[in-house]
Design an enzyme around this catalytic site. Structure first.
Site, PDB file in Angstrom:
ATOM      1  N   GLY A  91       0.776  -1.236   0.000  1.00  0.00           N
ATOM      2  CA  GLY A  91       0.000   0.000   0.000  1.00  0.00           C
ATOM      3  C   GLY A  91       0.806   1.285   0.000  1.00  0.00           C
ATOM      4  N   ASN A 111       1.312   3.077  -2.609  1.00  0.00           N
ATOM      5  CA  ASN A 111       0.527   4.016  -3.429  1.00  0.00           C
ATOM      6  C   ASN A 111      -0.643   4.586  -2.631  1.00  0.00           C
ATOM      7  OD1 ASN A 111       1.414   4.364  -6.377  1.00  0.00           O
ATOM      8  ND2 ASN A 111       1.742   2.188  -5.993  1.00  0.00           N
ATOM      9  N   MET A 154      -4.380  -7.423  -6.563  1.00  0.00           N
ATOM     10  CA  MET A 154      -3.844  -8.500  -7.398  1.00  0.00           C
ATOM     11  C   MET A 154      -4.937  -9.421  -7.929  1.00  0.00           C
ATOM     12  SD  MET A 154      -0.831  -7.560  -7.472  1.00  0.00           S
ATOM     13  CE  MET A 154      -0.039  -8.921  -8.286  1.00  0.00           C
ATOM     14  N   LEU A 196     -10.420  -7.826 -12.774  1.00  0.00           N
ATOM     15  CA  LEU A 196     -11.823  -7.473 -12.555  1.00  0.00           C
ATOM     16  C   LEU A 196     -12.687  -8.135 -13.626  1.00  0.00           C
ATOM     17  CD1 LEU A 196     -11.713  -3.644 -11.710  1.00  0.00           C
ATOM     18  CD2 LEU A 196     -11.196  -5.617 -10.251  1.00  0.00           C
ATOM     19  N   HIS A 245       0.029   0.843 -13.391  1.00  0.00           N
ATOM     20  CA  HIS A 245       0.792  -0.294 -13.890  1.00  0.00           C
ATOM     21  C   HIS A 245       2.275   0.101 -13.922  1.00  0.00           C
ATOM     22  CE1 HIS A 245       1.776  -3.903 -15.971  1.00  0.00           C
ATOM     23  NE2 HIS A 245       2.263  -3.243 -17.001  1.00  0.00           N
ATOM     24  N   ASP A 303      -4.638  -4.229 -18.283  1.00  0.00           N
ATOM     25  CA  ASP A 303      -3.669  -3.113 -18.404  1.00  0.00           C
ATOM     26  C   ASP A 303      -3.752  -2.397 -19.756  1.00  0.00           C
ATOM     27  OD1 ASP A 303      -2.694  -3.761 -15.868  1.00  0.00           O
ATOM     28  OD2 ASP A 303      -1.201  -5.135 -16.683  1.00  0.00           O
ATOM     29  N   GLN A 344       8.100   7.230  -8.794  1.00  0.00           N
ATOM     30  CA  GLN A 344       7.305   8.006  -9.762  1.00  0.00           C
ATOM     31  C   GLN A 344       5.824   7.654  -9.669  1.00  0.00           C
ATOM     32  OE1 GLN A 344       8.659  10.575 -11.309  1.00  0.00           O
ATOM     33  NE2 GLN A 344      10.509   9.959 -10.212  1.00  0.00           N
TER      34      GLN A 344
HETATM   35  C1  GRF Z   1       2.888  -1.233  -7.703  1.00  0.00           C
HETATM   36  O1  GRF Z   1       4.062  -1.670  -8.310  1.00  0.00           O
HETATM   37  C2  GRF Z   1       1.842  -0.952  -8.741  1.00  0.00           C
HETATM   38  O2  GRF Z   1       2.368  -0.419  -9.911  1.00  0.00           O
HETATM   39  C3  GRF Z   1       1.264  -2.320  -8.986  1.00  0.00           C
HETATM   40  O3  GRF Z   1       1.234  -2.917  -7.721  1.00  0.00           O
HETATM   41  C4  GRF Z   1       2.237  -2.349  -6.899  1.00  0.00           C
HETATM   42  C5  GRF Z   1       1.580  -1.841  -5.652  1.00  0.00           C
HETATM   43  O4  GRF Z   1       2.497  -1.388  -4.705  1.00  0.00           O
HETATM   44  N1  GRF Z   1      -0.024  -2.218  -9.618  1.00  0.00           N
HETATM   45  P1  GRF Z   1       1.999  -0.776  -3.353  1.00  0.00           P
HETATM   46  O5  GRF Z   1       1.161  -1.836  -2.637  1.00  0.00           O
HETATM   47  O6  GRF Z   1       1.201   0.453  -3.660  1.00  0.00           O
HETATM   48  O7  GRF Z   1       3.249  -0.456  -2.579  1.00  0.00           O
END
Ligand code: GRF
Length: 221
Positions: free
Chosen positions: A15, A17, A93, A96, A112, A148, A176
């Protein structure tokens, strides 16, 4: 009062992101309100991140459902019950089902870790590293029924350096991701993303990249 778009974040893992989105909201860079964080895995550390900020969490285990669609129905119902307008996939993961995608038409985003349309599917960073590209990156896109492949909102490019390992490259890409995902959601919140076929037009752009020098790797002498 500015509109704060109600979002639901779906994740399965660490998490980071989600954390970037929380930080952007708390720093007033992102006009969004996280109504719920959903994980299919109880052990996902992203749930702890949400709880640390008093954000409601729900675990909906994918095991024990008769089909992908049966699982998705439960998730969709939960998101709708929380008034979620935009679904934000942040390391969720699971693919959908069409049912899910149709339940939130043009209102699901994904990040992605590759420069789409290259290296779709799992481990985009590893695929890029093993292929030997000179530039890699990440992509935020709307989710369509394919994997994707939906309309691209924003991308960031990073160089692959001579002493990179898969891990160091993945870290550079992830840094990024944390910049572009909150930005993509903010553009949505401002109503500035217009989907025209495969393309996303960003209205009222502050500037453009035409004046910037191209990136060349390895650098020109
Ligand atoms: C990231 O690499 C994102 O691009 C992919 O899953 C990963 C999630 O990472 N879809 P996090 O759980 O947000 O650290």
């Amino acid at each position: 009062m500015k509109r704060h778009v109600p979002i639901g974040v779906l994740l399965s893992g660490g998490g980071t992101n989600l954390q970037a989105i929380i930080d952007a909201i708390e720093q007033d860079r992102l006009d969004a309100e996280i109504r719920t964080v959903v994980s299919n895995r109880e052990s996902a550390y992203g749930l702890t991140r949400a709880r640390n900020h008093d954000i409601p969490t729900t675990v909906i285990d994918h095991r024990g459902h008769a089909s992908r669609e049966a699982y998705d129905q439960v998730v969709v119902e939960h998101l709708q019950s929380q008034g979620v307008e935009l679904v934000v996939l942040a390391g969720f993961m699971r693919l959908l089902s069409p049912y899910f995608v149709q339940s939130f038409p043009n209102r699901i985003m994904n990040i992605h870790p590759a420069l789409s349309p290259a290296f779709a599917g799992l481990h985009g960073q590893r695929q890029a590293f093993e292929y030997g590209v000179r530039f890699a990156g990440c992509t935020v896109h709307f989710v369509s029924e394919g994997c994707d492949e939906g309309p691209i909102i924003i991308q960031a490019v990073v160089p692959v350096l001579p002493d990179d390992t898969e891990e160091t490259l993945a870290q550079r890409i992830l840094a990024q991701e944390h910049r572009i995902y909150p930005r993509a959601i903010q553009l949505y919140s401002e109503g500035r993303l217009v989907i025209e076929g495969r393309k996303v037009r960003v209205t009222g752009e502050d500037g453009d990249t035409r004046g910037e020098t191209a990136l060349v790797n390895p650098p020109l002498p």
